[in-house]
Scaffold this active site. Structure first.
Site, PDB file in Angstrom:
ATOM      1  CE1 TYR A   1     -12.360  -9.777   6.495  1.00  0.00           C
ATOM      2  CE2 TYR A   1     -12.512  -8.025   5.179  1.00  0.00           C
ATOM      3  CZ  TYR A   1     -12.390  -9.675   5.518  1.00  0.00           C
ATOM      4  OH  TYR A   1     -12.044 -10.713   4.182  1.00  0.00           O
TER       5      TYR A   1
ATOM      6  CE  LYS B   1       4.209  16.515  -6.860  1.00  0.00           C
ATOM      7  NZ  LYS B   1       5.345  16.683  -5.761  1.00  0.00           N
TER       8      LYS B   1
END
Length: 362
Positions: free
Chosen positions: A259, A35
């Site tokens: 940032y 998965k």
């Protein structure tokens, strides 16, 4: 051309498969969990390699993941662990084997296959023994099995459950209680059916720590990709994430990096710009905590992680633009990288973006 690459080592995968298989009885079946794109790698390439190793079963979370394997030519049985009602058409069309885990799904599934006049369909039955994630509780099992028997169209290929803490030695009493409850419920269900389904409960750490939980089949996920608390010395990580230094910036004392000015230089610093960011799965939580490897030396991440890049301190490294950057590999693996922000390898690997180029080796 140098760029960001996720290497997927199929020889390491084969090694891990053999290590786990060596712990099993000769007749025990092996289900590989592929998965989340093979735990962030490439589910198709992983599956094809495992088919060549005579894997018995695959497991995926959702039907769409099984469809991808079928469209790639995989014919091995595929268990869908968390099928959704909206995926019933795909499940039938591509001969996937859904887990029956709730009355909502079970009742809708029975109605659907009756409407399609399907005489028999292979399914799996999930018993909740204490993980409390999905599955039928002890009090619900009798009613659920009655519905399955009355439908007359469902063949239960397996009965299964999931260990909650098989890697934790302090939770052994709980694990043994889970195993005992599963045995009891599986025996009860089998006594009602006219046939004997396969039983499976063990995950990778269960294989090593609880041999009495082996039953007819085991499910290995993270262990196939090289990680498990108790097998790490034997297993080899399949993933290697590499990038490059795209640019080097000379920052002066007092300059801010990135940032929100989250990092202020306390001295003149040589800053390396690495073209990987939170859009690629490098979470903002790694800022100012994690390190990568450049020329065999750790380079600490500084400043907030941007969408497409992160920055590292190169003051202790004689680096140049274009040099290779190792985010994690077999030695400095994803588990170590994850520990820098108190998470686990599962999260790191499955968060890796599809825009990172996958390179199959081995």
């Amino acid at each position: 051309m140098k760029k960001t690459i996720l290497e997927i080592d199929l020889k390491a995968l084969e090694h891990n498969f053999n290590v786990i298989s060596s712990k099993l009885k000769p007749k025990t079946k092996f289900m590989a969990v592929v998965k989340a794109n093979g735990y962030g790698s490439d589910s198709v390439e992983i599956a094809k390699k495992l088919v060549s190793l005579n894997i018995d079963y695959f497991a995926v979370a959702f039907a769409s993941e099984g469809v991808t394997l079928r469209k790639s030519g995989i014919k091995t049985p595929i268990l869908v662990l968390l099928p959704q009602v909206e995926s019933l058409e795909e499940i039938i069309k591509y001969k996937l084997e859904p887990s029956l885990y709730s009355f909502y799904f079970l009742e809708n599934f029975i109605t659907y296959i009756k409407d399609k006049n399907i005489k028999e369909f292979r399914c799996h039955f999930k018993i909740n023994t204490g993980l409390n994630r999905v599955g039928f509780n002890k009090s619900e099992i009798n009613n659920a099995v009655k519905k399955i028997n009355n439908a007359g169209t469902i063949k239960l290929v397996s009965l299964y459950s999931h260990l909650a803490a098989s890697e934790d030695s302090s939770e052994k009493p709980f694990t043994y209680a889970q195993i005992s409850l599963f045995k009891k419920m599986a025996s009860y269900i089998t006594s009602i059916l006219s046939y004997k389904p396969i039983l499976h409960m063990s995950n990778t750490s269960g294989v090593l720590n609880f041999p009495e939980c082996e039953f007819d089949m085991v499910r290995a996920g993270i262990g196939l990709y090289g990680y498990n608390n108790h097998l790490n010395n034997d297993l080899i990580p399949v993933h290697t994430l590499k990038s490059i230094i795209s640019q080097i910036i000379e920052a002066k004392k007092g300059d801010s990096i990135g940032y929100n000015r989250s990092y202020i230089c306390r001295e003149n610093i040589k800053i390396g710009i690495i073209p990987l960011g939170h859009a690629d799965g490098i979470s903002r939580s790694f800022a100012n905590k994690a390190s990568v490897i450049i020329k065999g030396t750790k380079a600490k991440l500084i400043g907030n992680i941007c969408m497409d890049v992160f920055m590292v301190n190169l003051n202790e490294i004689n680096a140049k633009e274009g040099d290779e950057v190792i985010v994690f590999d077999k030695r400095n693996n994803a588990e170590n990288f994850a520990k820098s922000v108190e998470t686990i390898s599962y999260e790191i690997l499955t968060n890796l973006s599809t825009r990172i180029h996958r390179k199959i080796i081995g």
